[in-house]
Design an enzyme around this catalytic site. Structure first.
Site, PDB file in Angstrom:
ATOM      1  N   ASP A   1       0.663  -1.168  -0.367  1.00 32.99           N
ATOM      2  CA  ASP A   1       0.069   0.213  -0.271  1.00 32.99           C
ATOM      3  C   ASP A   1       1.087   1.028  -0.263  1.00 32.99           C
ATOM      4  OD1 ASP A   1      -1.630  -2.176   0.164  1.00 32.99           O
ATOM      5  OD2 ASP A   1      -3.603  -1.177   2.371  1.00 32.99           O
TER       6      ASP A   1
ATOM      7  N   HIS B   1       3.477  -1.879   3.165  1.00 31.72           N
ATOM      8  CA  HIS B   1       3.828  -0.530   2.088  1.00 31.72           C
ATOM      9  C   HIS B   1       4.850  -0.581   1.855  1.00 31.72           C
ATOM     10  CE1 HIS B   1       1.198  -0.628   5.633  1.00 31.72           C
ATOM     11  NE2 HIS B   1       0.129   0.353   4.896  1.00 31.72           N
TER      12      HIS B   1
HETATM   13 NI    NI Z   1      -2.253   2.923   3.111  1.00 31.26          NI
END
Ligand code: NI
Length: 215
Positions: A24, A165
């Site tokens: 992400d 991430h």
């Molecule tokens: Ni996010």
């Protein structure tokens, strides 16, 4: 060989252990190195991109798609959608769709709401599935490659979705160990759409309950 779903055409997740790695908040400076590490292990992943980052890095999106990865939407500006009026939720998604389409020619089929924040009002703003995760590496908090790798490896389940991430270098450094260990345990790394057998799930993948939950 690969197909349009970004998974090896030979991978049938009903027969082999599949896990979906999801990244992400990018793309960003560490996305290129991540793509190289994934390629070294022939792993496919799903990138839930922030629209404004996608607009700033269209080449990275093109590279990801060319390598068989999937691009999902993580909204334009990463706001908590449950705090926004409906029109703004739609605008966050539409603007991201345009940026991804401009870069890759494809509109994201999946949405991951920022912070996993979701309610009925938000869900009504798109017919697309809102994809959460089954295991959170907490990589934003630990910033420690060994710890992130351990959490990912321990959190992997057949049919699972792991949350990372790609804006943290420690996360990208953790990936080779994750790929090596889980490969040795028989896992194949597929896109979220491949995990669902190419049929778009009409559901959110639960953050708390292993397995898919109809909502
Ligand atoms: Ni996010």
């Amino acid at each position: 060989m690969s197909d349009a779903l970004g998974g090896s055409a030979a991978v049938d997740c009903r027969r082999v252990k599949c896990v979906a790695l999801t990244f992400d908040d990018g793309p960003g400076p560490y996305t290129g190195p991540l793509l190289r590490r994934l390629a070294a292990h022939r792993a496919r992943a799903t990138f839930f991109v922030v629209g404004r980052n996608a607009a700033a890095n269209p080449g990275l999106l093109r590279r990801a798609v060319a390598a068989g990865h999937e691009i999902g939407s993580h909204t334009w500006s990463h706001r908590d959608l449950t705090t926004l009026p409906a029109a703004e939720v739609r605008a966050e998604l539409a603007r991201t769709d345009r940026a991804v389409k401009a870069a890759t020619g494809l509109v994201p089929k999946l949405v991951r709401p920022p912070y996993g924040a979701l309610n009925t009002a938000v869900r009504l703003q798109t017919s697309r599935p809102m994809v959460l995760w089954s295991a959170d590496t907490l990589d934003w908090k630990y910033r420690d490659s060994a710890r992130v790798a351990r959490r990912a490896i321990n959190g992997a389940r057949p049919g699972g979705i792991l949350l990372f991430h790609d804006i943290h270098p420690t996360t990208v450094q953790a990936i080779p160990a994750v790929l090596k260990t889980l490969s040795a345990r028989g896992y194949r790394f597929v896109t979220v759409s491949r995990l669902f057998g190419g049929r778009t799930p009409r559901l959110a993948y639960s953050a708390t309950v292993p397995g898919t939950a109809k909502t």
